[in-house]
Design a protein around this motif. Sequence first.
Motif, mmCIF file in Angstrom:
data_model
loop_
_atom_site.group_PDB
_atom_site.id
_atom_site.type_symbol
_atom_site.label_atom_id
_atom_site.label_comp_id
_atom_site.label_asym_id
_atom_site.label_seq_id
_atom_site.Cartn_x
_atom_site.Cartn_y
_atom_site.Cartn_z
ATOM 1 N N ALA A 184 -7.975 5.720 2.004
ATOM 2 C CA ALA A 184 -8.602 4.530 1.424
ATOM 3 C C ALA A 184 -8.031 3.299 2.119
ATOM 4 O O ALA A 184 -7.056 3.398 2.869
ATOM 5 N N ASP A 185 -8.641 2.149 1.858
ATOM 6 C CA ASP A 185 -8.276 0.918 2.575
ATOM 7 C C ASP A 185 -6.779 0.618 2.542
ATOM 8 O O ASP A 185 -6.211 0.153 3.524
ATOM 9 N N ASN A 186 -6.125 0.832 1.394
ATOM 10 C CA ASN A 186 -4.725 0.419 1.292
ATOM 11 C C ASN A 186 -3.798 1.188 2.234
ATOM 12 O O ASN A 186 -2.753 0.674 2.632
ATOM 13 N N ALA A 187 -4.185 2.419 2.618
ATOM 14 C CA ALA A 187 -3.373 3.166 3.577
ATOM 15 C C ALA A 187 -3.336 2.420 4.910
ATOM 16 O O ALA A 187 -2.305 2.393 5.597
ATOM 17 N N GLU A 188 -4.458 1.784 5.269
ATOM 18 C CA GLU A 188 -4.513 1.021 6.513
ATOM 19 C C GLU A 188 -3.721 -0.287 6.380
ATOM 20 O O GLU A 188 -3.034 -0.713 7.304
ATOM 21 N N ILE A 189 -3.813 -0.911 5.212
ATOM 22 C CA ILE A 189 -3.058 -2.154 4.993
ATOM 23 C C ILE A 189 -1.558 -1.878 5.103
ATOM 24 O O ILE A 189 -0.814 -2.640 5.734
ATOM 25 N N VAL A 190 -1.104 -0.760 4.524
ATOM 26 C CA VAL A 190 0.319 -0.397 4.588
ATOM 27 C C VAL A 190 0.741 -0.219 6.049
ATOM 28 O O VAL A 190 1.834 -0.642 6.448
ATOM 29 N N GLU A 191 -0.135 0.360 6.872
ATOM 30 C CA GLU A 191 0.219 0.553 8.280
ATOM 31 C C GLU A 191 0.256 -0.772 9.039
ATOM 32 O O GLU A 191 1.103 -0.953 9.927
ATOM 33 N N LEU A 192 -0.637 -1.696 8.699
ATOM 34 C CA LEU A 192 -0.571 -3.035 9.311
ATOM 35 C C LEU A 192 0.759 -3.698 8.942
ATOM 36 O O LEU A 192 1.416 -4.329 9.774
#
Lengths: 112, 398
Positions: free
Chosen positions: B283-291
């Motif tokens: 989900a989107d938050n997994a990508e935000i955490v990686e950023l």
Amino acid sequence: MTEAKTRRAPEARADEPARLILLDAADNVLIAVRAVAPGDLLVIDGAALAAPENVPAGHKLARTDLRAGEKVLKYGAPIGAATRAVARGAHVHTHNLRSDYIATHSREEDAT
Amino acid sequence: MKGYLRQDGRKGIRNVIVVAYLVECAHHVARAIVTRSDDLDVHLIGFPGCFPNKYAARMMEALCAHPNVGGALLVSLGCESFNRSALARAVEASGRPVETLVIQESGGTVASVAAGVEAVRRLKRAAAAEPAEMSLDELVVGTICGGSDATSGITANPAVGRCFDMLIANGAACIFEETGELLGCERIMAERAATPELGEEIRRAVEKAERYYRALGFSSFAPGNAEGGLTTIEEKSMGAYAKSGASPISGLIKPGDRPPGGGLYLLDVVPDGEPRFGFPNIADNAEIVELIACGAHLTLFTTGRGSVVGSAISPVVKICANPDTYRKLAGDMDVNAGRILEGGASLDAVGEEIFELVKATASGRRTVSEALGHQEFILTYKRFEPIGPACLPRAAAG
């Protein structure tokens, strides 16, 4: 399918052409800024025609007659190929456009 | 702008205490500590798995020593695989106060929560600092799109692209991502790369993403995307790609890698090797955490259908692409980019508005999701190989 499909913007008037966006000169689809209903006036590249069918806001409609197999261009880039012939002004979406990469899935399918 | 100076020379735009659970079994205790602390700057993060994973260990290290973080409380059950001492040592070495709470050795739930609340108070005191002057060339900004529809690629995404160009012209590092949502953009993206070798790395990263998603049987495309007028993954990709603006691409990085300087970077979030742990990002938050693990101080989040999420550690700025969605969810949005469709503003004007909001957020102003207490966080299993020398041509040359 969604409420946006049937909703008409209050300012839309049948005697004014629908607002359409051409994102790139090479494109063969246009974007409907507001929902288009059958019979609405479309002006495409200077030629007037009656909208053949519903096009929800934000969705694409054909700028030219498209042949089956023809690449559909948006932002000047191919976004897939037409799966059947599409008449100018008609809605271009999952029923007549397919990805050249990975097929689009719907809510009914699941990962298992 | 003001920032909190850290030992490694980086500056943070927030001074957050993270409470990090090191296995799902410690999640409840960690969450109770955060809830009881009742402080917008105490955030819950964690890794749920009991099996070891190098990626997760590296991510937790990068997150606990993120410039926006002033101190960390690690919450362990006691028997999980996660190497809590190594993480504590890394946080300590970064100059931050850190404490570790082991539930099996602390008398169980009630006693651990009470001890944790006390630990957070001590960490807050130890992390207290006066912010120092900070400039745009010290800032790292990420971008993501979520709940995209056909308006995203016409309004909010190109407006973020304008903002990225302004930030990069001022020396900031900007990161865009999700190669699985850039299928079809590989050729034009490669042409923007600083060197032909980097262009080749970008092409290969997108090919890897296509192979990975194909093996899983789905592209990164939700049913709501189609309801919003997007038909194919490459159409969604072209719209998403507009967030990157028009600057040259300076590098290709992977989760946890930090941009070596200002410029535009592509973050490759698709795991290396055969598909092993499931979808690249659930989900989107997994990508935000990686950023954030790449050092992003804040994230510009564009949405057409209407996402309400924020994030732990780094503020999320919500840019709404669709004017109808904005009318329904105005209380969750920072910017109404849908004005562009209705003739109320130009792309340049909204780009400028986002740029000003980035500076205000970096100076301490709360974003809407931040003020509402949104602190979503997801971290799951992955596997990556290190990037090659062609991925960061400027760093390799220097």
